[in-house]
Enzyme design. Structure first.
Site: not given
Length: 670
Positions: A279-281
Site C-alpha cells: 500500500h506504499r504506492a
C-alpha cells in the site's frame, strides 16, 4: 571556493527537477531515485538543489543540526547541554549536502564509539556519523545500486522514520536524521533489490537531450559557467531567488492542502492498475498530489494531480500482469489430448520452412496430464524409425548485457571472480564489519580498540598505551566477489525451428555466455533432442568454445525433456561436489512439449526428475517458454515451472536484459 551550477540554468530534465522540488517541499515523500546514463545532469541537479534551498537555523556546535525552535526533536547532545545549564545559541547555515561514497563503512554512516573520549574518560560516548551530519539536509548517493545492502537499509530506515537508532559496542543511541535521500544509478551497472527499490518515494528515468538546439544551449551555458562562474551566477540570481521563495511558500501551504476522497480513490485505482505490491504506492501518491497542489498554490488536491505524479511514484513499482491461463478447446475438457502426429517432429522439410503445429505438440501439458506420449520414434505407418531432418540455425547478434550481481547470503564461500559479493573465510576481501567470533587470525584493530577503550582507567597498563584483554579481541568480517555457475538446458528438438525460435534462443544464450566470461563465471550447457540429452559444454570459462558449440548445435527430432533435465541435474550435482561454493542455476529454454521418456511415460518421468531437482535446495531453476501465445497454447512450460518451483518467463522475455535480471533475482533469493 567551489561554485555550484544554478538549478534554474539546467536545460531539460523537467521530471527530475520536479521530483527534487517536491521532495524539497515535503521530505516525507521518501526521496528520489534517478536512473539514467552518464552525463545527464544527475549530480549537477542535486548539488544545485542544495545550494538553492533557503538556509536553516541550527544549534551552534550541534553535530546533528538540531532546530533550536523544535525542543521536542533535540538530540541527546543538546539535551545534555540543557541539563547542564548551558544556553542554546543558534546560527544559520546552508542546507547540508552529504556525499555518501560507495566505499563507506557502517560505523562511518550510522556512527560508533568515540574512541578518544573512551580512553581519556573511561566512559562510552557516541560519535555521530554521516546520518547525523545530514539531518535537515540532503544525502546524495551516486551509484546507490553498488552500495552494500545493509547500508542502503540503514539509509532508507532513517529517511522513512527521521530517526537513526544505533545499538552497537555497548551503546544505545538515537538522534534525529530527517533528510532527503537522493540516489542515482546507471541501470547497466545492476539493479537494486525490489524491497529496497520500493522504499524510494519517486523514481525518475533520465536520458540525454536529443534536440540539437538544446544540446548546443547546454554546451554554451556550461562553457559560460566555467569561464566566469560569478557572472553566470549573477545572471541567474533572480531566477534562483524566485524559485527559493516559491519553495518556502509551498512549504507553508502544504499542511493546509486537503486531499478529498475522490482523489484518494483515484490513487488507489492507479496503484491497482500498476499492480503495485503493498500500500506504499497509494500513500506516496496522496502525499505527492498534496505537495504538487501546494507547489501550484492550491489548497485542494485533485484526481488529476494523482495522474500527474503517478509516473514518478509508480515507475519503479509497476509490475507485469501474469499471463492468463491457457484456453483449452471444449473437447479437451472431456477427453485426453490427442497424440501429436509423427510428421510434426519428423518434417520432410527443414524446420524453419514448416509451419508450427501447436495442437499436436500441445498434448503434453503437465497440468492436463498430457506428458504420456509414445516413447518411440517409430512411424506407425512404416514400423521403422523415420529420417529426422535437422537444421543448424545461426545465432542472433549478442545483446549488451547488464551487470548480473547476485545478492549476498550468510554462507562463507571461497573462489574468485567479479560477479557476486559473498562473505569469505580467508583474509582476502574487503573489511566490512567486526565480530566477536575468533575463527581466524584476522584482527580488527579498530573494533578491538573501541571495545577496550572504556576500561583503560580500571586496567593496569604496564607501560602500554592501551591494555587489551581477551574479551576485547574482535576479528574482521570480509567480503569479496566470486563467480557463479550457470547451466543452460537447451531444447534442440524440431519445434524449436518454428518461427526462428532457435535463432533468438541462441542469441540470448550467447549474450549471457559473453557476460559470464567477463565476470569469470563458469558455464555449462546441455542440449536435448531426438531420444537423448548430451552435455554440449562441460563447465568452462572459455567463451570461444561455448560459441563454437552453440553455433554447431542442430535442431530437429523429438523432445526428450526429462532426459535433458536429468542430465543438467547430474552436471550441477557433480559440480557441487567439486566446488560447493557455487550454487548452480539451471536455465531451461524449451516449450515444455516433452514426448520422450526415460523408459516409462514422458509425464511420469518428467515429474520424477522435476521432484529430484526441486529436492536439491542448492540448485535453482528458471524456465523460459518459447511457445507463442494463441488459441492452442497449452502452457506446458508453465506446468514444468510449477513442478520445479521455478521462475517462469515467456519467449518474448528472452532478451538479454530481462533474462539476466531474472537470473539475478533468483540468485538473490538464496
Amino acid at each position: 571556493m567551489r561554485y555550484v551550477y544554478p538549478f534554474t540554468a539546467i536545460i531539460g530534465q523537467e521530471e527530475m527537477k520536479l521530483a527534487l522540488i517536491l521532495n524539497a517541499i515535503n521530505p516525507r515523500l521518501g526521496g528520489v531515485l534517478v536512473r539514467g546514463e552518464k552525463g545527464t545532469a544527475k549530480s549537477t541537479a542535486v548539488r544545485a538543489l542544495a545550494a538553492l534551498l533557503p538556509e536553516i537555523e541550527v544549534v551552534a556546535g550541534c553535530p546533528c543540526n538540531c532546530d533550536p525552535r523544535d525542543a521536542a526533536r533535540l538530540c541527546p547532545f543538546c539535551l545534555e547541554r540543557l541539563a547542564a545549564g548551558e544556553e542554546i545559541v543558534s546560527v544559520t547555515i546552508r542546507v547540508p549536502l552529504v556525499d555518501l561514497p560507495v566505499s563507506a563503512t557502517e560505523d562511518r554512516v550510522v556512527g560508533s564509539l568515540d574512541l578518544e573520549y573512551a580512553v581519556r574518560h573511561g566512559r562510552r560516548r557516541f560519535e555521530p556519523g554521516i546520518l547525523a551530519r545530514a539531518n535537515r539536509g540532503i544525502v546524495y548517493v551516486d551509484e546507490v545500486n553498488l552500495l552494500d545492502d545493509h547500508l542502503v537499509d540503514a539509509l532508507l530506515d532513517a529517511a522513512a522514520s527521521g530517526v537513526n537508532v544505533v545499538e552497537r559496542e555497548g551503546i544505545t543511541f538515537a538522534h534525529p536524521a530527517a533528510f532527503i535521500l537522493v540516489g542515482t544509478m546507471n541501470p547497466e551497472e545492476g539493479e537494486l533489490r525490489p524491497q529496497l527499490l520500493d522504499r524510494f518515494g519517486f523514481c525518475v528515468p533520465v536520458e540525454g537531450v536529443n534536440d540539437p538546439a538544446a544540446r548546443v544551449a547546454i554546451a554554451r551555458r556550461r562553457e559560460a559557467f566555467d569561464n566566469d562562474p560569478l557572472e553566470f551566477l549573477a545572471a541567474f540570481a533572480s531566477r534562483e531567488a524566485g524559485l527559493r521563495e516559491e519553495i518556502v511558500r509551498a512549504r507553508a501551504l502544504l499542511f493546509h492542502v486537503e486531499v478529498p476522497a475522490a482523489a484518494v480513490r483515484r490513487a488507489a485505482d492507479l496503484a491497482a492498475e500498476a499492480l503495485a505490491a503493498g500500500h506504499r504506492a497509494e500513500i506516496v501518491l496522496a502525499q505527492a498530489a498534496r505537495t504538487l497542489a501546494a507547489w501550484e498554490r492550491r489548497e485542494t488536491a485533485t484526481p488529476e494531480d494523482m495522474e500527474r505524479v503517478a509516473e514518478l511514484v509508480l515507475y519503479h513499482r509497476r509490475r507485469e500482469a501474469p499471463p492468463p491461463p491457457p484456453e483449452q478447446p471444449e473437447e479437451q475438457e472431456l477427453q485426453e489430448p490427442p497424440e501429436p502426429p509423427e510428421e510434426e517432429e519428423q518434417p520432410d522439410e527443414p524446420p524453419h520452412t514448416q509451419p508450427e503445429n501447436d495442437q499436436g505438440e500441445g498434448s503434453s501439458d503437465i497440468a492436463a496430464g498430457g506428458y504420456d506420449q509414445p516413447n518411440s520414434n517409430s512411424s506407425p505407418e512404416h514400423g521403422a524409425p523415420a529420417v529426422v531432418a535437422e537444421t543448424v540455425f545461426a545465432a542472433d547478434e549478442p545483446f549488451r548485457v547488464k551487470r548480473i550481481e547476485y545478492e549476498r547470503d550468510r554462507v562463507l564461500r571461497k573462489g574468485s571472480g567479479r560477479r557476486s559479493r559473498t562473505r569469505t573465510p580467508t583474509k582476502a576481501g574487503r573489511y566490512v564489519r567486526a565480530t566477536l567470533r575468533r575463527e581466524r587470525d584476522d584482527l580488527a584493530f579498530d573494533a578491538t580498540l573501541r571495545a577496550a577503550a572504556p576500561f583503560q582507567k580500571q586496567r593496569a597498563r604496564d607501560g602500554v598505551a592501551v591494555a587489551v584483554e581477551s574479551q576485547d579481541i574482535r576479528e574482521k568480517v570480509r567480503e569479496k566477489r566470486i563467480g557463479n555457475f550457470l547451466v543452460f538446458v537447451v531444447d534442440a528438438s524440431g519445434s524449436m525451428g518454428a518461427q526462428q525460435r532457435m535463432v533468438a534462443a541462441k542469441g540470448a544464450v550467447l549474450s549471457l555466455l559473453l557476460d559470464a566470461y567477463q565476470k569469470r563465471d563458469r558455464v555449462g550447457m546441455v542440449a536435448f533432442k531426438g531420444e537423448h540429452a548430451e552435455v554440449l559444454l562441460p563447465p568452462t570459462n572459455s567463451v570461444e568454445l561455448a560459441e563454437r558449440r552453440l553455433a554447431e548445435l542442430p535442431t530437429g527430432g523429438r523432445t526428450p525433456l526429462a532426459a535433458g533435465l536429468l542430465k543438467a541435474y547430474e552436471v550441477a550435482r557433480a559440480h557441487l561436489f567439486k566446488d560447493p561454493n557455487l550454487s548452480p542455476l539451471l536455465i531451461v529454454i524449451s516449450d515444455g512439449r516433452g514426448n520422450v521418456g526415460l523408459g516409462g511415460g514422458p509425464r511420469e518421468d518428467l515429474r520424477r526428475v522435476a521432484a529430484l531437482v526441486h529436492e536439491e535446495a542448492r540448485i535453482k531453476t528458471l524456465v523460459v517458454d518459447v511457445e507463442k501465445d494463441g488459441f492452442l497454447s497449452f502452457g506446458l512450460a508453465r506446468g514444468l515451472a510449477a513442478a520445479l518451483d521455478a521462475e517462469y518467463y515467456k519467449i518474448e522475455d528472452l532478451k538479454a536484459d530481462t533474462l539476466v535480471e531474472a537470473v539475478r533475482t533468483i540468485q538473490g533469493r538464496r
